[in-house]
Design a protein around this motif. Structure first.
Motif, PDB file in Angstrom:
ATOM      1  N   ASN A  23       0.813  -1.212   0.000  1.00 45.21           N
ATOM      2  CA  ASN A  23       0.000   0.000   0.000  1.00 45.21           C
ATOM      3  C   ASN A  23       0.848   1.266   0.000  1.00 45.21           C
ATOM      4  O   ASN A  23       0.345   2.356   0.275  1.00 45.21           O
ATOM      5  N   GLN A  56      -3.205 -10.793  -6.191  1.00 43.30           N
ATOM      6  CA  GLN A  56      -4.169  -9.724  -6.420  1.00 43.30           C
ATOM      7  C   GLN A  56      -4.804  -9.346  -5.089  1.00 43.30           C
ATOM      8  O   GLN A  56      -5.408 -10.191  -4.435  1.00 43.30           O
ATOM      9  N   VAL A 114      -9.998  -6.463  -3.095  1.00 45.69           N
ATOM     10  CA  VAL A 114     -10.548  -5.107  -3.225  1.00 45.69           C
ATOM     11  C   VAL A 114     -11.577  -4.821  -2.148  1.00 45.69           C
ATOM     12  O   VAL A 114     -11.648  -3.720  -1.599  1.00 45.69           O
ATOM     13  N   ARG A 150     -14.157   2.019  -4.261  1.00 44.32           N
ATOM     14  CA  ARG A 150     -13.465   2.221  -5.543  1.00 44.32           C
ATOM     15  C   ARG A 150     -14.399   1.995  -6.724  1.00 44.32           C
ATOM     16  O   ARG A 150     -14.001   1.446  -7.757  1.00 44.32           O
ATOM     17  N   THR A 151     -15.639   2.395  -6.554  1.00 43.63           N
ATOM     18  CA  THR A 151     -16.607   2.366  -7.642  1.00 43.63           C
ATOM     19  C   THR A 151     -17.276   3.733  -7.740  1.00 43.63           C
ATOM     20  O   THR A 151     -17.432   4.439  -6.735  1.00 43.63           O
ATOM     21  N   GLU A 164     -14.707   5.819 -18.303  1.00 37.81           N
ATOM     22  CA  GLU A 164     -14.182   4.486 -17.997  1.00 37.81           C
ATOM     23  C   GLU A 164     -12.661   4.455 -18.085  1.00 37.81           C
ATOM     24  O   GLU A 164     -11.991   3.834 -17.250  1.00 37.81           O
ATOM     25  N   GLY A 208     -10.423   3.527 -14.978  1.00 38.54           N
ATOM     26  CA  GLY A 208      -9.606   2.328 -15.113  1.00 38.54           C
ATOM     27  C   GLY A 208      -8.142   2.585 -14.815  1.00 38.54           C
ATOM     28  O   GLY A 208      -7.456   1.721 -14.250  1.00 38.54           O
ATOM     29  N   SER A 209      -7.644   3.757 -15.168  1.00 35.46           N
ATOM     30  CA  SER A 209      -6.244   4.070 -14.893  1.00 35.46           C
ATOM     31  C   SER A 209      -5.974   4.181 -13.405  1.00 35.46           C
ATOM     32  O   SER A 209      -4.824   4.076 -12.967  1.00 35.46           O
ATOM     33  N   GLU A 210      -7.023   4.379 -12.615  1.00 38.31           N
ATOM     34  CA  GLU A 210      -6.892   4.427 -11.152  1.00 38.31           C
ATOM     35  C   GLU A 210      -7.425   3.150 -10.502  1.00 38.31           C
ATOM     36  O   GLU A 210      -7.652   3.121  -9.295  1.00 38.31           O
ATOM     37  N   GLN A 211      -7.618   2.115 -11.317  1.00 38.84           N
ATOM     38  CA  GLN A 211      -8.111   0.823 -10.835  1.00 38.84           C
ATOM     39  C   GLN A 211      -9.447   0.976 -10.103  1.00 38.84           C
ATOM     40  O   GLN A 211      -9.688   0.360  -9.072  1.00 38.84           O
ATOM     41  N   MET A 212     -10.300   1.809 -10.682  1.00 41.97           N
ATOM     42  CA  MET A 212     -11.645   1.977 -10.166  1.00 41.97           C
ATOM     43  C   MET A 212     -12.641   1.481 -11.202  1.00 41.97           C
ATOM     44  O   MET A 212     -12.316   1.360 -12.387  1.00 41.97           O
ATOM     45  N   SER A 213     -13.851   1.202 -10.773  1.00 39.44           N
ATOM     46  CA  SER A 213     -14.882   0.661 -11.646  1.00 39.44           C
ATOM     47  C   SER A 213     -16.055   1.627 -11.735  1.00 39.44           C
ATOM     48  O   SER A 213     -16.261   2.465 -10.855  1.00 39.44           O
TER      49      SER A 213
END
Length: 357
Positions: free
Chosen positions: A30, A53, A56, A67-68, A89, A93-98
């Motif tokens: 982290n 992985q 989340v 993170r959505t 999107e 996506g570049s911030e690993q968010m949905s």
């Protein structure tokens, strides 16, 4: 050593492989400052070797975020929605968010239902996507997380709205035609009740006034956003004002119809009449004969800009007011010089203009 299946790997496995405690492995993954560089490298290498992985859901419970982001639109099938959605999107996506997408289809009951559904999913924030650049009622009072409006301005000045700069885009088009030596410029556009149509007219008039030129035909031709209207309006204009040497159109569909009528009447494009469209809708602009000079709204970037401001709000720095994103002029074969004595030439195939407010 072959990688293990990510679903079988836990943080404990990573810590064991790196020779550190579970707490240290968690801090390293982290990016916490209290971990030594060599230790961080060992943990990251172990995570890579094990194809680890992070969970989340667990991270969300720790951080208080899922993170959505909820994206609420009124017209998913509209011409402008998909490019903006792609921009949203990409940025998330570049911030690993949905993103969780809901289409209210212009129905107030569906809209309230989806707001409740997205809040139940504990989204971190909302992007509200409009179906036009016009004012829309604010929804923020019903949403207890940060909200950014895009391609639709909230009627509450305390909200943040990200819009395409329609006035700036029209200015680019008008200045381009004037720079080519065009002196009898007409305008065919969509319904007058669209704010975008009115703003483009105002900007065109300002450029013409500054150049000491009248609007050919006296008044803009308001009508539909369609090829049919473009054909009809062009025939009417050229019947009453045959001296017209340029037509600025409110969208690419209208411009394509105008080009068709000019061919039927034996008027050459751009030698006799230059045409500029609006939107850079590839299916029309590139296939028009000749290919169409037009204004690009940069819709994907519009979505990315909205997400960037949503991130700022999530970090405790919310904005308010209206941000008008610059458009760009895409020069193709439908414009050309009327004479060698014009006041100037276009500055290149892509010219940008815009302003923030």
């Amino acid at each position: 050593m072959g990688r293990q299946r990510s679903q079988s790997v836990t943080l404990t496995d990573v810590a064991r492989r790196a020779g550190v405690s579970v707490a240290t492995a968690s801090k390293a993954l982290n990016a916490r400052d209290e971990v030594a560089p060599d230790t961080r490298r060992r943990v990251l290498q172990a995570a890579e070797e094990l194809s680890f992985q992070p969970n989340v859901l667990a991270r969300g419970l720790i951080s208080g975020r899922t993170r959505t982001v909820g994206l609420l639109t009124d017209e998913l099938g509209g011409r402008f929605s998909i490019p903006i959605l792609l921009g949203v999107e990409n940025a998330l996506g570049s911030e690993q968010m949905s993103v969780l997408l809901c289409d209210a289809r212009g129905d107030a009951i569906r809209r309230r239902h989806y707001i409740g559904t997205l809040l139940a999913r504990q989204v971190d924030g909302f992007v509200i996507l409009g179906d036009s650049n016009d004012l829309r009622p604010s929804l923020t009072r019903d949403i207890p997380v940060p909200v950014v409006y895009v391609y639709g301005e909230s009627d509450d000045p305390a909200d943040l709205s990200v819009l395409a700069d329609d006035a700036g885009g029209a200015r680019l088009a008008a200045e381009h035609l004037v720079s080519l030596g065009r002196r009898r410029i007409a305008h065919i556009t969509g319904p007058e009740h669209y704010r975008a149509a009115r703003e483009r007219v105002s900007s065109l008039r300002a450029v013409l006034d500054a150049a000491g030129l009248p609007l050919a035909g006296g008044e803009p031709r308001y009508g539909e956003w369609s090829q049919r209207w473009g054909r009809h309006a062009a025939r009417s204009l050229l019947t009453t004002c045959p001296e017209i040497d340029a037509i600025f159109c409110g969208n690419d569909q209208i411009a394509t119809g105008v080009a068709s009528t000019l061919r039927d009447l034996g008027r050459r494009v751009p030698e006799d009449v230059s045409i500029v469209g609006y939107d850079n809708w590839h299916e029309f602009a590139a296939d028009c004969q000749p290919p169409l000079t037009t204004v690009d709204l940069n819709l994907q970037q519009l979505g990315e800009t909205a997400v960037r401001h949503l991130f700022a709000a999530l970090d405790g720095q919310p904005g308010s007011g209206v941000i008008r994103q610059p458009c760009r002029l895409v020069v193709r074969e439908s414009t050309g010089p009327a004479s060698a004595t014009g006041p100037g030439t276009a500055t290149g195939p892509e010219t940008a203009a815009g302003a923030a407010a």
